[in-house]
Design an enzyme around this catalytic site. Structure first.
Site, PDB file in Angstrom:
ATOM      1  CG  ASN A 119      -1.956   1.129   1.146  1.00 53.85           C
ATOM      2  OD1 ASN A 119      -2.402   1.516   0.070  1.00 53.85           O
ATOM      3  ND2 ASN A 119      -2.326   1.682   2.286  1.00 53.85           N
ATOM      4  CB  SER A 442     -13.434  10.656   2.771  1.00 57.16           C
ATOM      5  OG  SER A 442     -12.463  10.690   1.749  1.00 57.16           O
ATOM      6  CE1 TYR A 521      -0.905  11.022  -0.958  1.00 57.31           C
ATOM      7  CE2 TYR A 521      -1.958   8.915  -0.508  1.00 57.31           C
ATOM      8  CZ  TYR A 521      -2.030  10.288  -0.623  1.00 57.31           C
ATOM      9  OH  TYR A 521      -3.220  10.937  -0.387  1.00 57.31           O
ATOM     10  CB  CYS A 525       1.166   8.246   8.077  1.00 57.86           C
ATOM     11  SG  CYS A 525       2.778   8.997   7.843  1.00 57.86           S
ATOM     12  CD1 TRP A 570      -4.266  -1.663   1.994  1.00 56.92           C
ATOM     13  CD2 TRP A 570      -5.809  -0.052   2.068  1.00 56.92           C
ATOM     14  NE1 TRP A 570      -4.325  -1.082   0.755  1.00 56.92           N
ATOM     15  CE2 TRP A 570      -5.254  -0.096   0.765  1.00 56.92           C
ATOM     16  CE3 TRP A 570      -6.805   0.882   2.354  1.00 56.92           C
ATOM     17  CZ2 TRP A 570      -5.676   0.774  -0.249  1.00 56.92           C
ATOM     18  CZ3 TRP A 570      -7.213   1.738   1.340  1.00 56.92           C
ATOM     19  CH2 TRP A 570      -6.647   1.685   0.057  1.00 56.92           C
ATOM     20  CD  GLU A 674      -5.552   6.789 -11.031  1.00 59.84           C
ATOM     21  OE1 GLU A 674      -5.129   7.799 -11.614  1.00 59.84           O
ATOM     22  OE2 GLU A 674      -5.344   5.633 -11.429  1.00 59.84           O
ATOM     23  CG  HIS A 703      -3.829  11.284  -4.437  1.00 58.74           C
ATOM     24  ND1 HIS A 703      -4.711  10.616  -5.246  1.00 58.74           N
ATOM     25  CD2 HIS A 703      -3.792  10.589  -3.277  1.00 58.74           C
ATOM     26  CE1 HIS A 703      -5.178   9.554  -4.609  1.00 58.74           C
ATOM     27  NE2 HIS A 703      -4.637   9.518  -3.413  1.00 58.74           N
TER      28      HIS A 703
END
Length: 766
Positions: A119, A442, A521, A525, A570, A674, A703
């Site tokens: 991940n 979200s 990334y 975190c 995850w 994506e 992002h």
């Protein structure tokens, strides 16, 4: 003597110091000098920690402000033309990672992909067919010299030239037949220059990561590997080169490097323990072997007796002077230290090992081999007690869950009718327009949201006060979506700290750390929950909050859940039963939530599965078994509903060509994906395989902080319509909006819904 070594250390710090440092720089709260000096201090602390623990080889250049691949791209001058007018240095570097939008400048970020089956993400290099490489940064040498200045001799880590090229892609406008590996002969002189500078600085060992050696590679690549390492091993007689592989078996790819004059090879004996003996038989007498014995991707205390037994095989075959003891891969994928966990009970803590503890495990193994088992008898006794405690604990197994697993039937893995029939019933019930708009789930997690969650945990606010605050945030979110005329709304997920951790906190069989953070990334975190036993759902997890959100509006509100495979991938997962069984247990728990949402009147339910592609085994011969149970787990979680209930799922940063048949078999009514950073290439898979269900390719990159214009969104939507029929197309961002700010979200979503309405009106006019 056996050497205790490490392949890489977590970057963020015990308390995520690097995250705060970088984000303060982005926010303009500190300048570049403060960022660089803070990072230097951070690195020195981590080197000292490893030296004091007793490691013989300590890595340097495992640090990064974003990821190690983009570091190489910047160092070698692989900077796409769209950034040429930016200020050299951190402005250009971070623009490649995040995009940049300011006073006359508007550039998109480079593509981001998952790092093999983890991940963790990396920024994809973009290579021109006439690429000109130039060494415009000396980070590798600088960090080696920093460590040396404080008395620590390190082993610099470099991503190997072949893997670096294989992980990249042709830049926009490159000839169709161009492949980045064709640039190897032009790239190698820069690697030679770096190695020469490191030798001059005093380096004796270099770790060159070639993770692509564990992939299915064509035999033609043997020439590239051979030419690369024949060249690099001649740079300096002072340097010894270790080639590191991880995440899988090297297999027959060992033929690519075995005859080159390298000095050592690292292999992953956690993911592929069976490769030790075949490699021992092939290893030349001049080559040492680094044994990846300690799991660098999970958090359970290692069985040191088993690890010692494996290590002894290598010592017997090679002699102790040719054996390194190492983690299976970089410890980047594990949290910093168990010492930061103050609330977990002592039994559970005894089962866990984070990065710092794993280093101690490495040192114990090497000391036992060098000085005899008696020298570490006390440590081994503690380890045996921990292993036995976990093996026999009554907390692990739940008879009720085991009985449910025995009661699964074939009907539980399929929808009640085919998609076309469901689609008609859903159209009648939901009344959605052409080009329906929605988000992936979200909304921004503001400072205020994070603050009140922390206050609740500390007892500084009551549950009633917390709920009142969250209800206001939900209402604000609903009203905003109504105001821009979004078609299917979400409640914003403000009560969720993380899409996996939240559900883990509400399921039996999980335990949670306070500071078990790992990098995903950049500065992002996650704190993966820990699956230690059988999983079950004691009570509904989301029903009341979704019912409340739906009560605020006449528009549809989606129920938002995380799918079983993503919950598995995850989380830190128990290793005492097959992953398939754990995933089915998760699926049964999620199924209960889906059915309760439907019973509460929620007609659109999203079960996110961004990690299905991530979990795909690296070797193709292992794919079918995984895809069978992974897709079955999603079906188990989603199929127990009426045909008129619309099931959504979401996937991100995936090579969909690899798994398009499996995606079709998921049989989700709507999938959002994506798409924005991939130049629409992902849609080829859906077009070529004639994907039949509804789909929402992401219209813009969440992002990045930049806001897409309506013209940009219209252009992208027109391109998407070349691949996806209009009657199947949804309009949405490419992922959740949690990490963005409200101002940019409001502007971007307003543009998005305006564009959808414009296309809708154009169709009506026709």
């Amino acid at each position: 003597m056996v050497i205790a070594t490490n392949l890489g250390f977590p970057r963020m710090g015990a308390k995520r110091e690097l995250k705060r440092l970088v984000e303060n720089f982005w926010a303009g709260k500190i300048d570049e000098n403060a960022l660089l000096s803070g990072a230097k201090k951070h690195r020195e602390e981590h080197w000292s920690l490893q030296k004091n623990a007793g490691l013989d080889h300590i890595p340097s250049n495992d640090f990064s402000f974003y990821d190690q691949v983009v570091d190489h791209s910047y160092a070698f001058g692989v900077i796409p033309a769209r950034y040429k007018n930016l200020k050299p240095g951190l402005e250009t570097y971070f623009a490649m990672c995040r995009g940049l939008q300011k006073s006359g400048v508007d550039v998109e970020a480079c593509e981001m992909k998952k790092w093999f089956d983890t991940n963790y993400h990396y920024i994809v290099p973009e290579f021109d067919s006439n690429q000109q490489f130039n060494l415009n940064a000396t980070k590798i040498i600088t960090e080696y010299n920093e460590a040396k200045a404080v008395g620590i001799q390190t082993r610099p880590v470099i991503l190997g030239p072949v893997s670096y090229l294989l992980l990249g892609k042709p830049a926009r406008g490159s000839p169709q037949e161009f492949e980045p590996i064709q640039l190897l002969s032009k790239l190698l002189p820069l690697y030679e220059e770096i190695l020469c500078k490191l030798a001059e600085a005093g380096a004796t060992w270099i770790q060159i990561d070639e993770p692509c050696l564990i992939r299915d590679l064509p035999p033609t690549l043997k020439d590239e590997y051979t030419s690369a390492y024949n060249a690099l091993t001649k740079v300096s007689p002072k340097l010894k080169i270790l080639i590191a592989t991880y995440f899988e078996r090297i297999g027959t790819n060992i033929d690519f490097i075995i005859d080159t004059p390298i000095n050592a090879i690292h292999i992953d004996l956690v993911r592929s323990p069976g490769q030790l003996e075949p490699i021992l038989k092939r290893l030349p007498s001049t080559v040492s072997l680094s044994l990846g014995l300690i799991n660098g991707r999970n958090i359970w205390t290692a069985n040191l007796d088993d690890a010692l037994a494996e290590a002894q095989k290598a010592v017997t075959a090679l002699g102790s002077e040719r054996v390194f003891i190492a983690p299976s891969c970089s410890l980047l994928h594990t949290p910093h230290s168990v010492q930061n966990e103050k609330k977990m009970d002592s039994e559970m803590l005894g089962w866990l090992s984070f990065a710092v503890e794993k280093i101690h495990e490495l040192v114990i193994i090497s000391k036992a081999l060098n000085c005899g088992v008696d020298s570490v008898q006390a440590e081994l006794d503690v380890n045996r007690k921990s292993i036995q405690s976990r093996r026999t604990s009554s907390r692990i197994h739940d008879p009720i869950v085991q009985e449910k697993m025995k009661s699964l039937t074939p009907d539980m893995f399929k929808r009640k009718s085919p998609f076309r029939e469901r689609q008609q019933k859903q159209k009648q019930k939901l009344g959605l327009p052409l080009f329906p708009t929605t988000t992936v789930g979200s909304f921004p997690q503001t400072k205020e949201v994070r603050s009140i969650r922390a206050k609740l945990k500390k007892g500084d606010v009551t549950l009633a006060q917390y709920d009142e605050f969250m209800n206001k945030e939900i209402e604000k979110c609903i009203r905003f979506q109504e105001g821009i005329d979004m078609d299917v709304l979400v409640h914003g997920e403000f009560e969720r700290n993380d899409m996996v951790e939240f559900f883990g906190e509400n399921l039996q069989g999980y335990v949670h750390s306070e500071n078990g953070w790992v990098q995903s990334y950049g500065s992002r975190c996650t704190k993966p929950p820990i699956i230690f036993g059988d999983v079950s759902r004691p009570k509904p997890m989301t029903v009341e909050v979704i019912k409340y959100a739906q009560s605020l509006t006449k528009k549809l509100v989606k129920g938002m859940l995380t799918g079983p495979v993503t919950m598995l991938q995850w989380s830190f997962v128990r290793d005492d039963q097959p992953r398939k069984d754990t995933t089915y247990q998760l699926a049964l728990a999620i199924l209960q939530e889906v059915q309760d949402l439907e019973a509460a009147g929620i007609s659109v339910i999203q079960i996110d599965e961004p990690a299905i592609r991530e979990g795909l085994p690296i070797r193709k011969e292992d794919w079918n078994e995984y895809l069978q149970w992974a897709v079955d787990a999603f079906l188990l979680s989603s199929c127990g509903v009426d045909c008129s209930t619309q099931i959504h799922t979401h996937m991100c940063y995936s090579d969909f060509n690899d798994i398009i048949e499996a995606i079709q078999r998921l049989d989700a009514d709507v999938i959002t994906i994506e798409n924005s950073r991939s130049d629409l290439k992902l849609l080829n898979a859906f077009e070529k395989r004639e994907y039949t269900n509804e789909i929402g390719p992401g219209l813009y990159d969440i992002h990045s902080p930049r806001v897409p214009s309506t013209e940009e969104l219209k252009t992208r939507l027109k391109e998407i319509l070349k691949y996806i029929p209009k009657n199947l197309l949804w309009v949405n961002p490419d992922c959740g909006l949690k990490t963005r700010g409200w101002k940019e979200v409001e502007a971007a979503l307003k543009n998005l819904t305006d564009v959808a309405k414009e296309f809708r009106a154009a169709e009506a006019g026709c």
